[in-house]
Design a protein around this motif. Structure first.
Motif, PDB file in Angstrom:
ATOM      1  N   SER A 149      39.780  43.434  38.868  1.00 11.57           N
ATOM      2  CA  SER A 149      39.372  43.220  37.470  1.00 11.57           C
ATOM      3  C   SER A 149      39.678  44.441  36.614  1.00 11.57           C
ATOM      4  CB  SER A 149      37.875  42.892  37.381  1.00 11.57           C
ATOM      5  OG  SER A 149      37.620  41.654  38.009  1.00 11.57           O
ATOM      6  N   ASP A 158      40.860  35.715  35.446  1.00  9.41           N
ATOM      7  CA  ASP A 158      40.076  36.439  36.458  1.00  9.41           C
ATOM      8  C   ASP A 158      39.165  35.449  37.183  1.00  9.41           C
ATOM      9  OD1 ASP A 158      38.667  38.240  38.004  1.00  9.41           O
ATOM     10  OD2 ASP A 158      38.358  39.680  36.373  1.00  9.41           O
ATOM     11  N   GLU A 159      39.560  35.062  38.378  1.00  8.36           N
ATOM     12  CA  GLU A 159      38.852  34.076  39.203  1.00  8.36           C
ATOM     13  C   GLU A 159      38.498  32.811  38.421  1.00  8.36           C
ATOM     14  OE1 GLU A 159      36.502  35.342  42.286  1.00  8.36           O
ATOM     15  OE2 GLU A 159      37.007  37.460  42.150  1.00  8.36           O
TER      16      GLU A 159
HETATM   17 MG    MG Z   1      36.575  41.213  39.726  1.00  7.23          MG
END
Ligand code: MG
Ligand code: ADP
Length: 235
Positions: free
Chosen positions: A49, A170-171
């Protein structure tokens, strides 16, 4: 040969939290060409991240360099970074981040407020974006009237509203079940293959990473493995 969109060289990121220094990135070099679809994998806390925030101009490297479309972002002011974010980049997060008491259409229109577009143009683009994720008929709904997969598709439409050349996710399937994840990943894949949008997507699920052309693995703030999808499946 496609132009290089992202060029990170020997990036270090140190967070100072009171007495402790956290070395989140310890010399990361990473390149993405226009039109690529790259998956980023690696254990929690490995720096994924952090790198995504740097790519998205939400944060800066402590050391090293980052060129976005050939421009060294270190030379840009905060306002210039915000403009670049608006013009070039669409963000998608695990937690959708939709505004709850606001219609789907208004949620998708929101980023265009900052882009300074007139209302009719915002509506036109928002409807197009919603149609492209298969949710044209839901524009008057509120986010909580939709399933998780539909909410993530709204978030994707919002990311598309400013017609970005790069999507950072992000995910994005972290909160979705398998079937819904596939539905969302098919949209990412379509945006990449049909619209030529460059995608960098963080995931810890191999099934999700398999949608990408290339997989990059993080470990302890470094990239420990890079390979094509073929190599990945063979290993
Ligand atoms: Mg992360
Ligand atoms: P990942 O996304 O791979 O789980 P992160 O990039 O979020 O990893 O985090 C990498 C390391 O940096 C972790 O040790 C994390 O605790 C730390 N970290 C991330 N963001 C911050 C922050 N804003 N302040 C302090 N430490 C942070």
């Amino acid at each position: 040969m496609s132009p290089t969109v992202i060029r990170i060289e020997d990036a270090h990121k140190v967070y100072n939290t009171g007495e402790v220094e956290v070395h989140a990135l310890r010399g990361v070099s990473f390149e993405v060409k226009k039109g690529e679809f790259v998956a980023v994998m690696g254990p929690s806390g490995s720096g994924k991240s952090t790198m995504m925030n740097i790519i998205g101009c939400l944060d800066r490297v402590t050391n090293g360099s980052y060129l976005l479309d050939g421009i060294d972002v270190a030379t840009l002011s905060k306002d210039q970074l915000a403009d670049i974010r608006n013009q070039k980049i669409g963000f998608v997060f695990q937690s959708f981040n939709l505004i709850s008491r606001t219609s789907v259409l208004d949620n998708v229109m929101l980023p265009m407020v900052y882009a300074g577009l007139p209302v009719p143009e915002r509506q036109r683009r928002a409807r197009l974006a919603l149609a492209s994720v298969g949710l044209a008929e839901k524009e008057r709904s509120l986010p909580n009237q939709l399933s998780g997969g539909q909410q993530q598709r709204v978030a994707l439409a919002r990311a598309l509203a400013n017609e970005p050349s790069l999507i950072l996710a992000d995910e994005p399937t972290g909160a979705l079940d398998t079937r819904t994840s596939e539905e969302v990943m098919n949209i990412f894949q379509g945006l990449n293959r049909e619209n030529g949008i460059t995608i960098v997507l963080i995931t810890h699920e191999p099934d999700i990473a398999a949608y990408a052309d290339r997989i990059v693995r993080f470990r302890d703030g470094r990239i420990c493995e890079e390979g094509g999808r073929g190599e990945e499946l063979a290993s």
